[in-house]
Design an enzyme around this catalytic site. Structure first.
Site, PDB file in Angstrom:
ATOM      1  NE  ARG A  41      -1.654   1.111   3.892  1.00  0.00           N
ATOM      2  CZ  ARG A  41      -1.108   2.013   4.422  1.00  0.00           C
ATOM      3  NH1 ARG A  41      -1.023   3.214   3.941  1.00  0.00           N
ATOM      4  NH2 ARG A  41      -0.274   1.725   5.392  1.00  0.00           N
ATOM      5  CE1 TYR A  58       5.326  -3.434   9.266  1.00  0.00           C
ATOM      6  CE2 TYR A  58       5.688  -2.945   6.911  1.00  0.00           C
ATOM      7  CZ  TYR A  58       5.129  -2.792   8.236  1.00  0.00           C
ATOM      8  OH  TYR A  58       4.567  -1.657   8.506  1.00  0.00           O
ATOM      9  N   GLY A 154      -2.357 -20.896  11.947  1.00  0.00           N
ATOM     10  CA  GLY A 154      -1.675 -21.759  12.620  1.00  0.00           C
ATOM     11  C   GLY A 154      -0.465 -21.266  13.094  1.00  0.00           C
ATOM     12  CB  ALA A 158       7.081 -13.456   9.252  1.00  0.00           C
ATOM     13  CE  LYS A 209      -2.260 -16.512  17.541  1.00  0.00           C
ATOM     14  NZ  LYS A 209      -0.944 -15.891  17.334  1.00  0.00           N
ATOM     15  CG  ASP A 262      -1.404 -19.649  16.181  1.00  0.00           C
ATOM     16  OD1 ASP A 262      -0.216 -19.351  16.448  1.00  0.00           O
ATOM     17  OD2 ASP A 262      -2.286 -19.270  15.646  1.00  0.00           O
ATOM     18  CB  SER A 272       5.122 -14.254  20.747  1.00  0.00           C
ATOM     19  OG  SER A 272       3.835 -13.801  20.960  1.00  0.00           O
ATOM     20  CD  GLU A 299      -4.222  -7.625  14.795  1.00  0.00           C
ATOM     21  OE1 GLU A 299      -5.288  -7.117  15.555  1.00  0.00           O
ATOM     22  OE2 GLU A 299      -4.359  -7.604  13.710  1.00  0.00           O
TER      23      GLU A 299
END
Length: 351
Positions: A41, A58, A154, A158, A209, A262, A272, A299
């Site tokens: 984007r 990233y 799952g 990355a 999770k 997960d 994480s 999140e």
């Protein structure tokens, strides 16, 4: 296959790299397995990736295969990109999913999303009609009901997928065509993809999770020990399963990759972001400081309240998630959250 990945964050970039790779080689220069386009984007990010052939923001250090097409922008170029694809993968945070689905609603190609969590309640929707946010498959029903779509979820970081380290994922959809397309696109020697038609269970696991990982990071940050960590993960799985069953999921999904798998990865892995939030809160940082230091979306911070709201509306008990919300809202301090959980009345385990 021709595959378009919409969103050049860490996870979208990693999957694009994985889909390009030749079946028997991890070399960036190897012949491509699929014809993959990665859409960004942000114009500045796109220009940087095109010049350096690395997603420095990233996914630093991971070379982008020469055959990976980098594109971006909107309007006719975006429409042209989508016109001739065998699979569309949405790699935006869940906050951007509704808008993207609305843009894609006329497509005939299978669509899958990578985001996990609950959408924040819409500001222009009366509280009486929708007092909480929605899971991704529920958003699709509102935004693009005719799309054949599903989730790829799952236990996965990355960086490890981009490096070609062994990983297993779940392709979840009520549409067999979507599950088949995801398996064909991503299943290979270093990435196994299992099909599952229980999209409710897969998405509940992926959302809850993240909240439980904040609690486990807090536990580890306070040096409460491995006994406490094991108890949190196990009781957290019970909370996740309760909510999933109340929403119509199957119990066995929560002992699989998108449930237990997960949860274990996100609660114990130092990559994480949600776990890192808990660790930083335990060190005395404010929530704003913790989130700002990550540089990426966590999140669990944004969906914890919705998890608890959905549970309360269904009469489901989720004490660990409730303690996380109270902590994030500043109502209690880290040590008080632990005391509140340990001070609960005795109860039978299997209920």
């Amino acid at each position: 296959m021709k595959i378009a990945v919409l969103g050049a964050g860490a996870w979208g970039t990693a999957l694009a790299i994985s889909a390009v790779r030749a079946t028997a080689s991890l070399s960036p220069a190897a012949a491509p397995r699929h014809l993959v386009s990665l859409w960004a984007r942000d114009a500045a990010q796109l220009a940087d990736m095109q010049a350096q052939r690395v997603n420095a923001r990233y996914l630093p250090g991971m070379e982008l295969p020469p055959s990976l097409l980098l594109t971006g922008g909107s309007g006719t170029s975006f429409d042209a990109l989508l016109a001739d694809q065998d699979l569309i993968v949405i790699a935006t945070p869940i906050a951007g999913l509704r808008g993207m689905l609305q843009r894609l609603q006329g497509l005939s190609a299978p669509v899958a999303w990578l985001c996990k969590g609950f959408e924040a309640p819409l500001a222009d929707t009366p509280q009486s009609s929708k007092p909480f946010g929605l899971l991704a498959h529920e958003i699709r029903v509102h935004a693009a009901i005719n799309l054949r779509a599903g989730a790829l979820s799952g236990p996965s970081f990355a960086q490890e997928v981009a490096r070609g380290q062994p990983t297993a994922l779940v392709a979840a959809s009520e549409h067999a065509e979507v599950r088949d397309a995801l398996v064909a696109a991503f299943h290979g020697p270093t990435l196994r993809v299992y099909a599952n038609d229980d999209i409710v269970g897969v998405e509940v696991g992926g959302a809850v999770k993240n909240v439980l990982a904040i609690a486990t990071g807090l536990c580890d940050g306070l040096n409460l020990g491995l006994n406490a960590r094991a108890a949190l993960i196990t009781r957290g799985l019970t909370e996740m399963t309760r909510l999933g069953l109340a929403l119509g999921a199957r119990a066995e999904t929560f002992t699989g990759l998108s449930g237990l798998g997960d949860l274990v990865l996100t609660a114990t892995g130092d990559l994480s972001r949600n776990r890192q939030v808990g660790l930083l809160l335990a060190q005395g940082q404010s929530l704003a400081q913790a989130v700002a230091s990550l540089g990426h979306v966590a999140e669990g911070v944004y969906c914890a309240r919705t998890v608890v709201q959905r549970a309360q509306g269904l009469g489901v008990e989720m004490p660990i998630s409730e303690a996380v919300v109270a902590l994030l809202d500043g109502q209690i301090q880290p040590a008080e959250a632990v005391a509140a959980l340990m001070g609960r009345d005795p109860a039978a385990e299997l209920r």
